[in-house]
Design a protein around this motif. Structure first.
Motif, PDB file in Angstrom:
ATOM      1  N   UNK A  11       0.836  -1.202   0.000  1.00  0.00           N
ATOM      2  CA  UNK A  11       0.000   0.000   0.000  1.00  0.00           C
ATOM      3  C   UNK A  11       0.871   1.253   0.000  1.00  0.00           C
ATOM      4  N   UNK A  12       0.305   2.398  -0.337  1.00  0.00           N
ATOM      5  CA  UNK A  12       1.078   3.646  -0.255  1.00  0.00           C
ATOM      6  C   UNK A  12       1.601   3.893   1.156  1.00  0.00           C
ATOM      7  N   UNK A  13       2.670   4.638   1.246  1.00  0.00           N
ATOM      8  CA  UNK A  13       3.327   4.884   2.526  1.00  0.00           C
ATOM      9  C   UNK A  13       2.386   5.455   3.587  1.00  0.00           C
ATOM     10  N   UNK A  14       1.485   6.358   3.182  1.00  0.00           N
ATOM     11  CA  UNK A  14       0.655   7.049   4.164  1.00  0.00           C
ATOM     12  C   UNK A  14      -0.393   6.163   4.824  1.00  0.00           C
ATOM     13  N   UNK A  15      -0.554   4.931   4.351  1.00  0.00           N
ATOM     14  CA  UNK A  15      -1.627   4.083   4.862  1.00  0.00           C
ATOM     15  C   UNK A  15      -1.410   3.647   6.311  1.00  0.00           C
ATOM     16  N   UNK A  16      -0.176   3.429   6.723  1.00  0.00           N
ATOM     17  CA  UNK A  16       0.073   3.034   8.112  1.00  0.00           C
ATOM     18  C   UNK A  16      -0.520   4.057   9.072  1.00  0.00           C
ATOM     19  N   UNK A  17      -0.242   5.327   8.831  1.00  0.00           N
ATOM     20  CA  UNK A  17      -0.765   6.388   9.699  1.00  0.00           C
ATOM     21  C   UNK A  17      -2.276   6.490   9.592  1.00  0.00           C
ATOM     22  N   UNK A  18      -2.815   6.360   8.382  1.00  0.00           N
ATOM     23  CA  UNK A  18      -4.260   6.471   8.198  1.00  0.00           C
ATOM     24  C   UNK A  18      -5.017   5.314   8.838  1.00  0.00           C
ATOM     25  N   UNK A  19      -4.469   4.109   8.773  1.00  0.00           N
ATOM     26  CA  UNK A  19      -5.134   2.941   9.350  1.00  0.00           C
ATOM     27  C   UNK A  19      -5.119   2.998  10.875  1.00  0.00           C
ATOM     28  N   UNK A  27       1.421   7.737  15.593  1.00  0.00           N
ATOM     29  CA  UNK A  27       2.625   8.388  15.096  1.00  0.00           C
ATOM     30  C   UNK A  27       3.505   7.324  14.447  1.00  0.00           C
ATOM     31  N   UNK A  28       3.778   7.499  13.172  1.00  0.00           N
ATOM     32  CA  UNK A  28       4.447   6.455  12.397  1.00  0.00           C
ATOM     33  C   UNK A  28       5.819   6.101  12.960  1.00  0.00           C
ATOM     34  N   UNK A  29       6.564   7.087  13.438  1.00  0.00           N
ATOM     35  CA  UNK A  29       7.917   6.819  13.956  1.00  0.00           C
ATOM     36  C   UNK A  29       7.862   5.881  15.156  1.00  0.00           C
ATOM     37  N   UNK A  30       6.791   5.988  15.941  1.00  0.00           N
ATOM     38  CA  UNK A  30       6.653   5.123  17.119  1.00  0.00           C
ATOM     39  C   UNK A  30       6.208   3.711  16.747  1.00  0.00           C
ATOM     40  N   UNK A  31       5.854   3.531  15.488  1.00  0.00           N
ATOM     41  CA  UNK A  31       5.439   2.205  15.014  1.00  0.00           C
ATOM     42  C   UNK A  31       6.558   1.484  14.279  1.00  0.00           C
ATOM     43  N   UNK A  32       7.727   2.080  14.207  1.00  0.00           N
ATOM     44  CA  UNK A  32       8.846   1.471  13.489  1.00  0.00           C
ATOM     45  C   UNK A  32       9.104   0.056  14.004  1.00  0.00           C
ATOM     46  N   UNK A  33       9.280  -0.858  13.055  1.00  0.00           N
ATOM     47  CA  UNK A  33       9.664  -2.235  13.382  1.00  0.00           C
ATOM     48  C   UNK A  33       8.611  -2.984  14.186  1.00  0.00           C
ATOM     49  N   UNK A  34       7.386  -2.492  14.165  1.00  0.00           N
ATOM     50  CA  UNK A  34       6.289  -3.193  14.813  1.00  0.00           C
ATOM     51  C   UNK A  34       5.381  -3.822  13.771  1.00  0.00           C
ATOM     52  N   UNK A  35       4.903  -5.013  14.063  1.00  0.00           N
ATOM     53  CA  UNK A  35       3.889  -5.666  13.253  1.00  0.00           C
ATOM     54  C   UNK A  35       2.578  -5.472  14.006  1.00  0.00           C
ATOM     55  N   UNK A  36       1.771  -4.537  13.549  1.00  0.00           N
ATOM     56  CA  UNK A  36       0.618  -4.072  14.312  1.00  0.00           C
ATOM     57  C   UNK A  36      -0.617  -4.888  13.946  1.00  0.00           C
ATOM     58  N   UNK A  41     -10.682   6.076   3.387  1.00  0.00           N
ATOM     59  CA  UNK A  41     -10.008   6.631   4.562  1.00  0.00           C
ATOM     60  C   UNK A  41      -8.533   6.246   4.580  1.00  0.00           C
ATOM     61  N   UNK A  42      -8.230   5.007   4.224  1.00  0.00           N
ATOM     62  CA  UNK A  42      -6.844   4.551   4.251  1.00  0.00           C
ATOM     63  C   UNK A  42      -5.981   5.261   3.222  1.00  0.00           C
ATOM     64  N   UNK A  43      -6.577   5.645   2.087  1.00  0.00           N
ATOM     65  CA  UNK A  43      -5.801   6.244   1.002  1.00  0.00           C
ATOM     66  C   UNK A  43      -5.877   7.773   0.998  1.00  0.00           C
ATOM     67  N   UNK A  44      -6.367   8.347   2.062  1.00  0.00           N
ATOM     68  CA  UNK A  44      -6.456   9.804   2.159  1.00  0.00           C
ATOM     69  C   UNK A  44      -5.059  10.410   2.154  1.00  0.00           C
ATOM     70  N   UNK A  60       6.633  16.344  10.173  1.00  0.00           N
ATOM     71  CA  UNK A  60       5.675  15.656   9.310  1.00  0.00           C
ATOM     72  C   UNK A  60       6.103  14.210   9.065  1.00  0.00           C
ATOM     73  N   UNK A  61       7.365  14.010   8.734  1.00  0.00           N
ATOM     74  CA  UNK A  61       7.859  12.666   8.467  1.00  0.00           C
ATOM     75  C   UNK A  61       7.860  11.811   9.731  1.00  0.00           C
ATOM     76  N   UNK A  62       8.157  12.415  10.863  1.00  0.00           N
ATOM     77  CA  UNK A  62       8.117  11.699  12.142  1.00  0.00           C
ATOM     78  C   UNK A  62       6.708  11.180  12.392  1.00  0.00           C
ATOM     79  N   UNK A  63       5.719  12.009  12.112  1.00  0.00           N
ATOM     80  CA  UNK A  63       4.327  11.677  12.409  1.00  0.00           C
ATOM     81  C   UNK A  63       3.715  10.741  11.362  1.00  0.00           C
ATOM     82  N   UNK A  64       4.004  10.960  10.093  1.00  0.00           N
ATOM     83  CA  UNK A  64       3.262  10.292   9.026  1.00  0.00           C
ATOM     84  C   UNK A  64       4.048   9.223   8.270  1.00  0.00           C
ATOM     85  N   UNK A  65       5.367   9.367   8.184  1.00  0.00           N
ATOM     86  CA  UNK A  65       6.171   8.471   7.341  1.00  0.00           C
ATOM     87  C   UNK A  65       6.866   7.384   8.153  1.00  0.00           C
TER      88      UNK A  65
END
Length: 269
Positions: free
Chosen positions: A85-93, A97-106, A147-150, A187-192
């Motif tokens: 999926x596009x990069x932004x989907x992790x944050x949208x789903x 905060x994407x940086x806090x999800x690094x290396x996690x299988x959620x 919503x996921x692809x916003x 922005x990248x910390x939060x979303x990427x």
């Protein structure tokens, strides 16, 4: 290992779908990061370890964003289904905060009605062609696609980095887009899920390693220069950072999972 994908895959939202069936036990294999988000389905027994060799719990359906490389061991008669999926989907789903999800299988069950995922999980297991798998994904998940692809503020910047093959400085982003470098960092910390500098390096590495895998170069020095590395040692450091191994080990290590992944088109806009 049976690697199933469609080279001509097209979808309005999903970037790619891959099914991997393991007919025999397969030892640990490295999986690097491509800068995308994924929904992944686990059928059977796997072991996973992060870039520090710490074991990772693998939910049966999970979402993963940008992070470091990790390693997976597959057991006989297990199956791995990957939905890119596009990069932004992790944050949208997850709205995390994407940086806090690094290396996690959620665990995706934390975000979707379990009855929907249970039905999808059991229907999709017996499907071995990409078209049928995609149709089944659409049937159960299409209600979430909007919503996921916003698009997020980072989406245009991420797409621009892909378009430039990572051949740019962070300062070019603030010159081209109406954000300061500090705003882009946040922005990248939060979303990427990484700093803009690391993401740029990651994208560049994914382009150069494909040329390396396809032997699409006359000399390594020429390839290193083409992708704006300072020198050979600079490239070696990126190799260690993104694949956890030296170029020598990579060339001599049999990793069909990585080779199959690198044979597919990168940056499917």
């Amino acid at each position: 290992m049976n690697f199933i994908n469609d080279p001509n895959f097209k979808h309005s939202f999903i970037k790619d779908v891959v099914r991997i069936d393991y007919r025999t036990e397969v030892p640990l294999q490295c999986i690097n990061d491509y800068g995308y988000s994924y929904i992944m389905f686990r059928f059977g027994k796997f072991e996973a370890y992060d870039y520090q060799n710490a074991p990772i719990e693998i939910p049966k359906v999970f979402v993963k964003g940008t992070g470091d490389f990790f390693k997976v061991k597959a057991y006989k008669n297990s199956t791995w289904l990957s939905v890119e999926l596009p990069n932004h989907c992790l944050h949208n789903i997850t709205n995390r905060i994407a940086k806090k999800c690094r290396n996690q299988l959620i665990d995706l069950y934390d975000y979707i009605d379990p009855s929907i995922l249970d039905q999808l999980y059991y229907e999709i297991f017996d499907l071995t062609d990409i078209s049928s798998i995609t149709q089944t994904l659409d049937k159960h998940l299409h209600q979430f696609y909007g919503e996921w692809n916003k698009n997020l503020d980072s989406t245009l910047l991420v797409n621009y980095i892909y378009k430039r093959k990572g051949l740019l400085a962070v300062s070019e982003l603030s010159d081209r887009f109406p954000f300061s470098e500090r705003s882009i960092e946040r922005m990248f910390y939060r979303e990427v899920g990484s700093s803009p500098y690391r993401f740029i390096c990651l994208v560049r590495f994914n382009f150069i390693i494909r040329e390396l895998e396809q032997q699409n170069y006359s000399s390594l020095d020429e390839l290193i220069s083409k992708y704006n590395y300072y020198d050979h040692s600079h490239f070696v450091k990126d190799f260690k950072k993104f694949l956890g191994q030296s170029i020598h080990i990579y060339k001599n290590d049999f990793n069909p999972l990585l080779s199959s992944a690198l044979s597919r088109e990168y940056n499917k806009m």
